[in-house]
Write a protein that holds these residues in place. Structure first.
Motif, PDB file in Angstrom:
ATOM      1  N   GLN A 124      50.687  38.405  46.900  1.00  0.00           N
ATOM      2  CA  GLN A 124      50.632  38.124  45.468  1.00  0.00           C
ATOM      3  C   GLN A 124      49.662  39.060  44.739  1.00  0.00           C
ATOM      4  OE1 GLN A 124      50.297  33.658  44.652  1.00  0.00           O
ATOM      5  NE2 GLN A 124      49.810  33.794  46.832  1.00  0.00           N
ATOM      6  N   PHE A 125      50.128  39.605  43.628  1.00  0.00           N
ATOM      7  CA  PHE A 125      49.226  40.284  42.690  1.00  0.00           C
ATOM      8  C   PHE A 125      48.816  39.226  41.668  1.00  0.00           C
ATOM      9  CE2 PHE A 125      51.876  43.805  44.241  1.00  0.00           C
ATOM     10  CZ  PHE A 125      50.915  44.746  44.555  1.00  0.00           C
ATOM     11  N   VAL A 126      47.599  38.746  41.795  1.00  0.00           N
ATOM     12  CA  VAL A 126      47.151  37.636  40.952  1.00  0.00           C
ATOM     13  C   VAL A 126      46.427  38.187  39.725  1.00  0.00           C
ATOM     14  CG1 VAL A 126      45.723  35.562  40.878  1.00  0.00           C
ATOM     15  CG2 VAL A 126      46.860  36.218  43.014  1.00  0.00           C
ATOM     16  N   PRO A 127      46.943  37.908  38.509  1.00  0.00           N
ATOM     17  CA  PRO A 127      46.256  38.387  37.305  1.00  0.00           C
ATOM     18  C   PRO A 127      44.903  37.701  37.173  1.00  0.00           C
ATOM     19  CG  PRO A 127      48.435  37.457  36.783  1.00  0.00           C
ATOM     20  CD  PRO A 127      48.128  37.093  38.195  1.00  0.00           C
ATOM     21  N   VAL A 128      43.865  38.482  36.955  1.00  0.00           N
ATOM     22  CA  VAL A 128      42.510  37.913  36.888  1.00  0.00           C
ATOM     23  C   VAL A 128      41.716  38.491  35.724  1.00  0.00           C
ATOM     24  CG1 VAL A 128      42.348  37.505  39.396  1.00  0.00           C
ATOM     25  CG2 VAL A 128      41.557  39.689  38.442  1.00  0.00           C
ATOM     26  N   GLN A 129      40.703  37.739  35.343  1.00  0.00           N
ATOM     27  CA  GLN A 129      39.641  38.282  34.511  1.00  0.00           C
ATOM     28  C   GLN A 129      38.378  38.291  35.363  1.00  0.00           C
ATOM     29  OE1 GLN A 129      39.554  35.843  30.966  1.00  0.00           O
ATOM     30  NE2 GLN A 129      41.017  37.176  29.936  1.00  0.00           N
ATOM     31  N   ILE A 130      37.474  39.215  35.056  1.00  0.00           N
ATOM     32  CA  ILE A 130      36.247  39.283  35.840  1.00  0.00           C
ATOM     33  C   ILE A 130      35.157  38.500  35.121  1.00  0.00           C
ATOM     34  CG2 ILE A 130      34.561  40.812  36.943  1.00  0.00           C
ATOM     35  CD1 ILE A 130      37.465  41.169  37.920  1.00  0.00           C
ATOM     36  N   ASN A 131      34.561  37.564  35.832  1.00  0.00           N
ATOM     37  CA  ASN A 131      33.422  36.821  35.295  1.00  0.00           C
ATOM     38  C   ASN A 131      32.228  37.794  35.220  1.00  0.00           C
ATOM     39  OD1 ASN A 131      30.998  35.343  35.126  1.00  0.00           O
ATOM     40  ND2 ASN A 131      31.958  33.540  36.051  1.00  0.00           N
ATOM     41  N   LYS A 132      31.768  38.056  33.999  1.00  0.00           N
ATOM     42  CA  LYS A 132      30.756  39.102  33.816  1.00  0.00           C
ATOM     43  C   LYS A 132      29.380  38.667  34.327  1.00  0.00           C
ATOM     44  CE  LYS A 132      33.600  42.008  31.877  1.00  0.00           C
ATOM     45  NZ  LYS A 132      34.821  41.179  32.029  1.00  0.00           N
ATOM     46  N   LYS A 133      29.229  37.378  34.610  1.00  0.00           N
ATOM     47  CA  LYS A 133      27.918  36.911  35.083  1.00  0.00           C
ATOM     48  C   LYS A 133      27.754  37.069  36.584  1.00  0.00           C
ATOM     49  CE  LYS A 133      26.564  33.933  31.324  1.00  0.00           C
ATOM     50  NZ  LYS A 133      27.424  32.937  30.687  1.00  0.00           N
ATOM     51  N   PRO A 187      41.365  33.844  38.498  1.00  0.00           N
ATOM     52  CA  PRO A 187      42.798  33.880  38.177  1.00  0.00           C
ATOM     53  C   PRO A 187      43.029  33.333  36.767  1.00  0.00           C
ATOM     54  CG  PRO A 187      42.426  32.923  40.348  1.00  0.00           C
ATOM     55  CD  PRO A 187      41.075  33.055  39.705  1.00  0.00           C
ATOM     56  N   ILE A 188      43.939  33.980  36.025  1.00  0.00           N
ATOM     57  CA  ILE A 188      44.226  33.438  34.699  1.00  0.00           C
ATOM     58  C   ILE A 188      45.598  32.787  34.692  1.00  0.00           C
ATOM     59  CG2 ILE A 188      42.724  35.010  33.437  1.00  0.00           C
ATOM     60  CD1 ILE A 188      45.113  36.618  32.665  1.00  0.00           C
ATOM     61  N   LYS A 189      45.691  31.782  33.861  1.00  0.00           N
ATOM     62  CA  LYS A 189      46.920  31.036  33.700  1.00  0.00           C
ATOM     63  C   LYS A 189      47.991  31.997  33.203  1.00  0.00           C
ATOM     64  CE  LYS A 189      48.497  27.217  31.063  1.00  0.00           C
ATOM     65  NZ  LYS A 189      49.252  28.089  30.173  1.00  0.00           N
ATOM     66  N   ASN A 190      49.121  31.996  33.890  1.00  0.00           N
ATOM     67  CA  ASN A 190      50.247  32.665  33.257  1.00  0.00           C
ATOM     68  C   ASN A 190      51.503  31.928  33.614  1.00  0.00           C
ATOM     69  OD1 ASN A 190      52.208  34.384  35.026  1.00  0.00           O
ATOM     70  ND2 ASN A 190      50.191  34.676  35.942  1.00  0.00           N
ATOM     71  N   ASN A 191      52.534  32.266  32.899  1.00  0.00           N
ATOM     72  CA  ASN A 191      53.749  31.477  32.926  1.00  0.00           C
ATOM     73  C   ASN A 191      54.850  32.225  33.675  1.00  0.00           C
ATOM     74  OD1 ASN A 191      55.190  29.242  32.317  1.00  0.00           O
ATOM     75  ND2 ASN A 191      55.336  29.619  30.122  1.00  0.00           N
ATOM     76  N   GLY A 192      54.463  32.948  34.748  1.00  0.00           N
ATOM     77  CA  GLY A 192      55.475  33.691  35.497  1.00  0.00           C
ATOM     78  C   GLY A 192      55.535  35.132  35.041  1.00  0.00           C
ATOM     79  N   GLY A 215      57.543  36.856  33.481  1.00  0.00           N
ATOM     80  CA  GLY A 215      58.077  37.202  32.174  1.00  0.00           C
ATOM     81  C   GLY A 215      57.065  37.006  31.062  1.00  0.00           C
ATOM     82  N   ASP A 216      55.885  36.507  31.431  1.00  0.00           N
ATOM     83  CA  ASP A 216      54.892  36.160  30.415  1.00  0.00           C
ATOM     84  C   ASP A 216      54.085  37.382  30.004  1.00  0.00           C
ATOM     85  OD1 ASP A 216      52.981  35.058  28.801  1.00  0.00           O
ATOM     86  OD2 ASP A 216      52.171  33.697  30.300  1.00  0.00           O
ATOM     87  N   LEU A 217      54.676  38.151  29.091  1.00  0.00           N
ATOM     88  CA  LEU A 217      54.058  39.401  28.678  1.00  0.00           C
ATOM     89  C   LEU A 217      52.694  39.184  28.034  1.00  0.00           C
ATOM     90  CD1 LEU A 217      54.016  42.406  27.947  1.00  0.00           C
ATOM     91  CD2 LEU A 217      55.392  41.870  25.958  1.00  0.00           C
ATOM     92  N   PHE A 218      52.573  38.128  27.239  1.00  0.00           N
ATOM     93  CA  PHE A 218      51.343  37.975  26.472  1.00  0.00           C
ATOM     94  C   PHE A 218      50.136  37.753  27.367  1.00  0.00           C
ATOM     95  CE2 PHE A 218      54.366  36.428  23.020  1.00  0.00           C
ATOM     96  CZ  PHE A 218      54.575  37.729  22.589  1.00  0.00           C
ATOM     97  N   SER A 219      50.344  37.103  28.522  1.00  0.00           N
ATOM     98  CA  SER A 219      49.218  36.897  29.436  1.00  0.00           C
ATOM     99  C   SER A 219      48.708  38.243  29.974  1.00  0.00           C
ATOM    100  CB  SER A 219      49.610  35.993  30.601  1.00  0.00           C
ATOM    101  OG  SER A 219      50.421  36.689  31.519  1.00  0.00           O
ATOM    102  N   LEU A 220      49.597  39.220  30.001  1.00  0.00           N
ATOM    103  CA  LEU A 220      49.223  40.543  30.525  1.00  0.00           C
ATOM    104  C   LEU A 220      48.130  41.172  29.672  1.00  0.00           C
ATOM    105  CD1 LEU A 220      49.978  42.524  32.749  1.00  0.00           C
ATOM    106  CD2 LEU A 220      51.759  43.447  31.271  1.00  0.00           C
ATOM    107  N   SER A 221      48.168  40.870  28.407  1.00  0.00           N
ATOM    108  CA  SER A 221      47.182  41.438  27.494  1.00  0.00           C
ATOM    109  C   SER A 221      45.799  40.810  27.727  1.00  0.00           C
ATOM    110  CB  SER A 221      47.682  41.221  26.073  1.00  0.00           C
ATOM    111  OG  SER A 221      46.664  41.284  25.139  1.00  0.00           O
ATOM    112  N   GLN A 222      45.762  39.634  28.353  1.00  0.00           N
ATOM    113  CA  GLN A 222      44.475  38.988  28.690  1.00  0.00           C
ATOM    114  C   GLN A 222      44.012  39.382  30.092  1.00  0.00           C
ATOM    115  OE1 GLN A 222      43.509  37.351  26.045  1.00  0.00           O
ATOM    116  NE2 GLN A 222      45.550  37.541  25.155  1.00  0.00           N
TER     117      GLN A 222
END
Lengths: 395, 395
Positions: A340-349, A355-360, A362-369
């Motif tokens: 799995q390529f899991v979309p993530v944000q990095i905790n700066k602390k 991992p960030i919530k995404n809807n599969g 096809g969820d383009l908008f999550s890609l921007s986060q």
């Protein structure tokens, strides 16, 4: 269906050199070096003063420097070397200047009192000379940047220092970005209910531009004859085709079949990964063109570009692309069948990947986060918070 | 001399907005958004098929789907919505297509056998519908990218999807890069023994270009009248002056004095940091220009740009620049008086920052091996391997 590592190794096997060219220094940033860079002089090229102050002839560091030194003159940066004529005198010296002849130690202004042409030293013990000695960084002729390095802003400074007004770099491949799918309309159109605007090709375009490549963009409708005609031409005209869409199991997913008809040799189709399972990769031997055919879902196309194409590009033109590892910040269910390529944000602390919530896929908008993808290999059992995985950062 | 955090906060206080402009979508990458981006439709805009297969009217997921379904037709992606006319029939559907009216479940081809116009379902238990429901990612009008974000390749795809053919972005400041120091010669010249070629200005130039700014480059000799004349003009013509050199304690370090004469208000001079202690920062109130005057040593100039200027730029134009943290891989002596920007490489196996050997802030060539700087704040005692510090990555 093959594993992600096997897919990657087949992609890398088809890496290719596109020759070299010379470009002016300021156009070389972001390109891959196609020559070793050597120093043209010792670095520093002379015994370089590292503090503003006075230069004296001290001899041993154990010696007592106390006393008043008549000032013979000023050795400024950019002036030819002066000579200290009398060992009981001093010369004022500036950072970056060449050390005067016969002097061996710089006493910083902070430790000196200057009055009536005399410098009185207030320092009892001398700890260092404050000289950046000739050749102490590197010797003339030493290799300082290796062939293959992707040239960054710091390298540009190094290249300037050694006088590289032109730089030999690897040629970049000519890349075509091709969208397929009759549901797609242009950005300036208003889609009907069942249509959507093109988006993947713009993301690919922006990614390639960041890598220094100026791609061309094409769209082909889901019509077999048109697909064959247009792909035939593109295979001839470009080194690399990046396709988005048309590789799943649908009735109009004709890309694999058409590529086969056109003599493109399939390396693989379908990889045990999510997103992007239907990824198709192959090459045309005679025409020497490579085809990355990504599934049309935004995350699948994007992650395919970042993981496969960019590693292929680095392997082809220069140094290996090395991803960092990052600590998973939150446990995730494992998947024994699929990586799995899991979309993530990095905790700066704490630097952990969340991992960030995404809807599969096809969820383009999550890609921007999304800041990066964590590559979690297929495995039984849970992926524990605290484990380290490869981090595929956005280019 | 002030602390690094105090210096940073004074730099950030002088952040400034330079207005907005509209640019075509494909020119917006790398720029800072100056508007919120909202969806123009639900996302997905329709109940979207996520697998190639057949669509049936199942009703409850508990229902038994076994049986043979006559195929009414094909709902391809890009075709207007069809209607399932008979609840015992099916429609073939393709990934990305709109879900046919009256159908509620997609059975993937993998679970279906098609013969003589009939689709026989081989799946006893249905686990999911395989529909990406209208509006399940976001609702029409929802904010999907916030004002101030630096637009990356993924964002370009999002902007395309919502039909932004032009994008409102923050104007970039006009930046002048100015080298000083009579020891400097041009890249195409052969330096005499006591001279070196310019390098910092090229690194600054490359860094700014990556941030989308097209700077102009200048050189001023160590002559007070020339300094005054030229800086006077540059303060009028540019929003930001990035100076390299001339801020130490030397006889010809006249930058602070000249800036003062020209009415530039000093925020601070000298920061408790290494490299880059003599960093000078100020601004001209009436002319509205900012002056970052970095020490001339390569590491000092470069780290000053990466740490201070880039945070100022982000603060001025959009979202805050947030540095990641990284684990120190090897213990380092602490320094109670001074914060250190430690040049590091990242160990790709464990993600730890390993300090690299360098020969002081004049060691340009080590900069080319540096991947990032770890910011180790001033403190008593040792910095232990395993501790986490801010990582200033190269832009």
């Amino acid at each position: 269906m093959i594993d992600i590592q096997e897919a990657l190794s087949q992609v890398l096997e088809s890496s290719q050199n596109y020759g070299q060219e010379k470009v002016p220094l300021m156009e070389s940033v972001g390109r891959f070096l196609a020559e070793d860079i050597h120093t043209d002089r010792d670095a520093p090229p002379f015994d370089r003063v590292t503090m503003d102050g006075i230069a004296i002839q001290l001899g041993d560091l154990e010696n007592q420097p106390l006393g008043s030194y008549p000032i013979q003159g000023i050795q400024a940066a950019g002036l030819p070397q002066m000579t200290l004529e009398n060992r009981k005198h001093c010369i004022e010296v500036m950072t970056g200047a060449i050390m005067p002849k016969n002097a061996d130690t710089v006493i910083p202004y902070e430790e000196v009192e200057i009055q009536d042409g005399q410098a009185k030293i207030n320092l009892e013990k001398i700890a260092k000379r404050n000289i950046h000695y000739r050749g102490s960084d590197s010797r003339q002729g030493e290799k300082i940047i290796a062939n293959g390095k992707k040239i960054n802003a710091a390298d540009i400074g190094v290249l300037a220092t050694v006088g590289k007004i032109t730089v030999k770099v690897s040629n970049l491949p000519d890349v075509a970005i091709i969208s397929t799918g009759d549901e797609l309309v242009n950005v300036d159109e208003t889609p009907q209910e069942h249509q959507i605007r093109k988006s993947n090709v713009y993301s690919l375009w922006a990614g390639l531009m960041k890598d220094g490549i100026k791609p061309e963009m094409f769209h082909i409708t889901d019509d077999k004859t048109e697909l064959e005609d247009k792909l035939k031409g593109l295979l001839k005209d470009f080194d690399v085709l990046l396709l988005s869409g048309g590789v799943s199991k649908g009735k109009y997913d004709m890309i694999p079949e058409v590529l086969d008809d056109l003599g493109v040799q399939k390396s693989f189709h379908r990889v045990a990964q999510k997103p992007g399972k239907p990824f198709w990769f192959g090459f045309h031997k005679e025409l020497n063109s490579k085809v990355f055919a990504f599934p049309g879902n935004p995350l699948a196309t994007y992650v395919g570009y970042q993981f496969y194409f960019r590693q292929w590009l680095h392997q082809s033109l220069g140094e290996k692309l090395q991803f960092n590892v990052c600590t998973l910040g939150k446990s995730l269910p494992g998947n024994p069948k699929i990586s799995q390529f899991v979309p993530v944000q990095i905790n700066k602390k704490n630097g952990e990947a969340m991992p960030i919530k995404n809807n599969g896929s096809g969820d383009l908008f999550s890609l921007s986060q999304t800041e990066a993808f964590l590559l979690v290999p297929r495995r039984e059992g849970e992926n524990q918070a605290g484990e380290k995985f490869q981090l595929i950062e956005m280019s």
